[in-house]
Design a protein around this motif. Structure first.
Motif, PDB file in Angstrom:
ATOM      1  N   HIS B  98       0.897  -1.122   0.034  1.00 30.95           N
ATOM      2  CA  HIS B  98       0.003   0.070  -0.020  1.00 30.95           C
ATOM      3  C   HIS B  98       0.937   1.184   0.060  1.00 30.95           C
ATOM      4  CE1 HIS B  98      -2.965   2.946   1.566  1.00 30.95           C
ATOM      5  NE2 HIS B  98      -3.836   1.926   1.321  1.00 30.95           N
ATOM      6  N   PRO B  99       0.718   2.198  -0.748  1.00 30.04           N
ATOM      7  CA  PRO B  99       1.505   3.373  -0.807  1.00 30.04           C
ATOM      8  C   PRO B  99       1.657   3.914   0.382  1.00 30.04           C
ATOM      9  CG  PRO B  99       0.064   3.046  -2.964  1.00 30.04           C
ATOM     10  CD  PRO B  99      -0.356   2.148  -2.115  1.00 30.04           C
ATOM     11  N   ARG B 100       0.606   4.350   0.819  1.00 26.57           N
ATOM     12  CA  ARG B 100       0.570   5.239   2.015  1.00 26.57           C
ATOM     13  C   ARG B 100       1.213   4.445   3.177  1.00 26.57           C
ATOM     14  NH1 ARG B 100       1.006   9.686   5.066  1.00 26.57           N
ATOM     15  NH2 ARG B 100      -0.071   9.346   7.228  1.00 26.57           N
ATOM     16  N   ALA B 101       1.343   3.106   3.262  1.00 27.17           N
ATOM     17  CA  ALA B 101       2.101   2.177   4.143  1.00 27.17           C
ATOM     18  C   ALA B 101       3.398   2.429   3.998  1.00 27.17           C
ATOM     19  CB  ALA B 101       1.440   0.803   4.284  1.00 27.17           C
ATOM     20  N   ILE B 102       3.979   2.354   2.753  1.00 25.63           N
ATOM     21  CA  ILE B 102       5.301   2.479   2.521  1.00 25.63           C
ATOM     22  C   ILE B 102       6.006   4.084   2.838  1.00 25.63           C
ATOM     23  CG2 ILE B 102       6.929   2.969   0.403  1.00 25.63           C
ATOM     24  CD1 ILE B 102       6.476  -0.079   0.662  1.00 25.63           C
ATOM     25  N   GLU B 103       4.948   4.988   2.496  1.00 26.92           N
ATOM     26  CA  GLU B 103       5.278   6.168   2.889  1.00 26.92           C
ATOM     27  C   GLU B 103       5.401   6.329   4.418  1.00 26.92           C
ATOM     28  OE1 GLU B 103       2.773   9.202   0.460  1.00 26.92           O
ATOM     29  OE2 GLU B 103       2.009   9.531   2.615  1.00 26.92           O
ATOM     30  N   LEU B 104       4.496   5.668   5.244  1.00 27.12           N
ATOM     31  CA  LEU B 104       4.508   5.660   6.833  1.00 27.12           C
ATOM     32  C   LEU B 104       5.938   5.175   7.117  1.00 27.12           C
ATOM     33  CD1 LEU B 104       0.918   4.892   7.485  1.00 27.12           C
ATOM     34  CD2 LEU B 104       2.045   6.984   8.297  1.00 27.12           C
ATOM     35  N   LEU B 105       6.151   3.992   6.796  1.00 25.85           N
ATOM     36  CA  LEU B 105       7.332   3.202   6.944  1.00 25.85           C
ATOM     37  C   LEU B 105       8.788   4.252   6.489  1.00 25.85           C
ATOM     38  CD1 LEU B 105       6.849  -0.296   5.682  1.00 25.85           C
ATOM     39  CD2 LEU B 105       6.972   0.453   7.890  1.00 25.85           C
ATOM     40  N   LEU B 106       8.683   5.059   5.468  1.00 28.62           N
ATOM     41  CA  LEU B 106      10.025   5.831   5.189  1.00 28.62           C
ATOM     42  C   LEU B 106       9.929   7.094   6.057  1.00 28.62           C
ATOM     43  CD1 LEU B 106       9.415   5.600   1.403  1.00 28.62           C
ATOM     44  CD2 LEU B 106      11.426   4.605   2.896  1.00 28.62           C
ATOM     45  N   ARG B 108      10.236   6.730   8.861  1.00 30.48           N
ATOM     46  CA  ARG B 108      11.253   6.080  10.188  1.00 30.48           C
ATOM     47  C   ARG B 108      12.358   5.276   9.629  1.00 30.48           C
ATOM     48  NH1 ARG B 108       9.950   5.124  16.167  1.00 30.48           N
ATOM     49  NH2 ARG B 108       8.423   6.695  16.004  1.00 30.48           N
ATOM     50  N   ILE B 109      12.267   4.824   8.434  1.00 35.25           N
ATOM     51  CA  ILE B 109      13.297   4.101   7.759  1.00 35.25           C
ATOM     52  C   ILE B 109      13.902   4.498   6.680  1.00 35.25           C
ATOM     53  CG2 ILE B 109      13.746   1.865   6.814  1.00 35.25           C
ATOM     54  CD1 ILE B 109      11.338   0.896   8.375  1.00 35.25           C
ATOM     55  N   LYS B 110      15.317   4.787   6.762  1.00 37.31           N
ATOM     56  CA  LYS B 110      15.776   5.338   5.550  1.00 37.31           C
ATOM     57  C   LYS B 110      15.589   4.557   4.103  1.00 37.31           C
ATOM     58  CE  LYS B 110      19.861   6.199   8.156  1.00 37.31           C
ATOM     59  NZ  LYS B 110      21.183   5.379   8.572  1.00 37.31           N
ATOM     60  N   ARG B 134       1.116   5.909  16.135  1.00 38.37           N
ATOM     61  CA  ARG B 134       2.134   6.939  16.370  1.00 38.37           C
ATOM     62  C   ARG B 134       3.438   6.382  17.167  1.00 38.37           C
ATOM     63  NH1 ARG B 134      -1.736   7.058  20.067  1.00 38.37           N
ATOM     64  NH2 ARG B 134      -1.199   6.939  22.089  1.00 38.37           N
ATOM     65  N   VAL B 135       3.381   5.000  17.490  1.00 35.95           N
ATOM     66  CA  VAL B 135       4.566   4.656  18.299  1.00 35.95           C
ATOM     67  C   VAL B 135       5.513   4.019  17.240  1.00 35.95           C
ATOM     68  CG1 VAL B 135       5.265   2.845  19.855  1.00 35.95           C
ATOM     69  CG2 VAL B 135       3.109   3.941  20.230  1.00 35.95           C
ATOM     70  N   SER B 136       5.289   3.157  16.095  1.00 32.70           N
ATOM     71  CA  SER B 136       6.208   2.628  15.543  1.00 32.70           C
ATOM     72  C   SER B 136       6.248   3.002  14.030  1.00 32.70           C
ATOM     73  CB  SER B 136       6.248   1.012  15.534  1.00 32.70           C
ATOM     74  OG  SER B 136       5.091   0.425  15.086  1.00 32.70           O
ATOM     75  N   THR B 137       4.855   3.507  13.421  1.00 31.13           N
ATOM     76  CA  THR B 137       4.595   3.887  12.307  1.00 31.13           C
ATOM     77  C   THR B 137       4.187   2.793  11.349  1.00 31.13           C
ATOM     78  OG1 THR B 137       6.742   3.916  11.456  1.00 31.13           O
ATOM     79  CG2 THR B 137       5.918   5.947  12.671  1.00 31.13           C
ATOM     80  N   ALA B 138       4.516   1.366  11.314  1.00 31.93           N
ATOM     81  CA  ALA B 138       4.024   0.598  10.538  1.00 31.93           C
ATOM     82  C   ALA B 138       2.533   0.329  10.934  1.00 31.93           C
ATOM     83  CB  ALA B 138       4.776  -0.778  10.914  1.00 31.93           C
ATOM     84  N   PRO B 139       1.820   0.474   9.848  1.00 25.41           N
ATOM     85  CA  PRO B 139       0.337   0.525  10.163  1.00 25.41           C
ATOM     86  C   PRO B 139      -0.309  -0.991  10.448  1.00 25.41           C
ATOM     87  CG  PRO B 139       0.482   0.793   7.846  1.00 25.41           C
ATOM     88  CD  PRO B 139       2.026   0.763   8.409  1.00 25.41           C
TER      89      PRO B 139
END
Lengths: 250, 250
Positions: B98-106, B108-110, B134-139
């Motif tokens: 999911h594009p938004r999920a990738i966005e969220l991971l990014l 926090r992750i390079k 809001r804790v770890s960002t992975a949805p």
């Protein structure tokens, strides 16, 4: 990873008070540890309300799937304690006062205090064997492959001790843990997956936790085969050590 | 005590580590309290292993029976995290990043650290909405009436906060407790049963505990009808007071 010698179990926790959050269950974790120690594989847990049809359906579903079912809760003297009657219904058998159960209650209750409510605790499904307990004396019971125990933890634990000699036990599941401090799951996931595929008779899990912003991940390797466990464990340790070294250089 | 306005729920805990006893679940109790506060009735809990067919079967059984299913566990990056794929299979839908999920991971992750394993955390069943945290960002995500959350308690709690505005909530279950110190269950069971029959829209339970040989029983009265609750509570208190007075004279 299934073979005919596996002894499996499920736990059925019966109680509105768990579902309402008022009581936090402690029996599931205790029984899980206990069964692990005696080589019985806990495969499923269900928590249902003090509702006859729910108990009947859950007992019948679980007793068909697993070697044993352990139930907790609902065998006291009050109107909401309906487990014994529900289990009898699930098995399609009658239920009445068991003489030995009455005897046990009378070791602690004066005859004039053995009222109708307390006598309910002596109602045992026909064909069941008693599971005695040294803490409160009101017995649990075992019928077929279903062990029916109290909900109060100290009483349940005494019943579990009492019934264990009657249970078939299996090969104990061996377990080892590798601490993967400061290495995030994402860094070792691929390597771990490859090791899991290499050792099909091992089960390998990764359990993350966060403490003050630092990864304290644990990798758990489980197997009933000691040689496989040792080999898989060595591979996991080597992989983690290598990752830690790489990250130190970076 | 069922009516069409009841909002019901079940919790599905996914994880070998709970069944092995290695991790003691804390999410069930937290979610039970939380749902009680927002008027959603928790009706069943299941704990199943990280096995696809088990997850698929449990999700399908529970989502048909209850307004909502809340799952915990198995949405991390390692090979044993199979919940998202299993839920997609249960719903008969596809799954992809999911594009938004990738966005969220990014956030926090390079980008250079977004490896294949971490990308797995962005795999979301088609048709699902994200449940951000809001804790770890992975949805987490919600698909149909199933809310899929993390197993790590702090992350799960953040996801629950995030999804709550989207949930239908019901009339809150009111709850009052009567302490029945030094009165054993057997003494009040008959009276309590009579009160339970008198107030069919109340649920009355008795919860014994032992501390240093003394009974510290609690009677809990629950209802969505405040008037019934007040009346039943008054009856219970009067009954217990009378029993205490009788026992003091004896």
């Amino acid at each position: 990873m299934s073979d005919k010698t596996e002894i499996t179990a499920s736990v059925l926790v019966i109680g509105d008070e768990i579902l309402s959050g008022r009581t936090k269950d402690k029996n599931i974790g205790y029984i899980a540890d206990y069964l692990m120690q005696i080589g019985i594989d806990l495969r499923e847990v269900r928590i249902v309300p003090d509702v006859e049809q729910e108990i009947v359906d859950a007992v019948n579903a679980l007793r068909a799937r697993y070697t044993y079912v352990f139930t907790t809760g609902g065998i006291g003297p009050t109107h909401d304690d309906i487990t014994a009657d529900s289990v009898a219904k699930a098995f399609g058998v009658g239920i009445s006062e068991h003489p030995r159960a009455i005897e046990l209650l009378l070791t602690r209750i004066k005859p004039e205090d053995l009222n109708e409510a307390r006598r309910r605790m002596a109602r045992i499904p026909h064909g069941a064997e008693l599971v005695e307990n040294r803490v409160s004396t009101a017995p649990g019971f075992m019928i077929g492959n279903v062990v029916v125990m109290a909900g109060v933890p100290s009483i349940m634990q005494a019943m579990l001790d009492n019934v264990t000699p009657r249970l078939k036990t299996g090969v104990k599941m061996l377990m080892e843990t590798v601490q993967a401090d400061s290495v995030p799951e994402g860094a070792y996931a691929a390597g771990l997956g490859a090791i899991a595929e290499k050792y099909p008779d091992c089960s390998i899990g990764s359990y993350p936790s966060f403490t003050t912003g630092k990864f304290m991940n644990q990798i758990v390797v489980r197997s009933k085969n000691a040689d496989s466990l040792a080999a898989a464990l060595a591979d996991v340790r080597a992989m983690i050590d290598e990752l830690i070294a790489e990250r130190a250089k970076a």
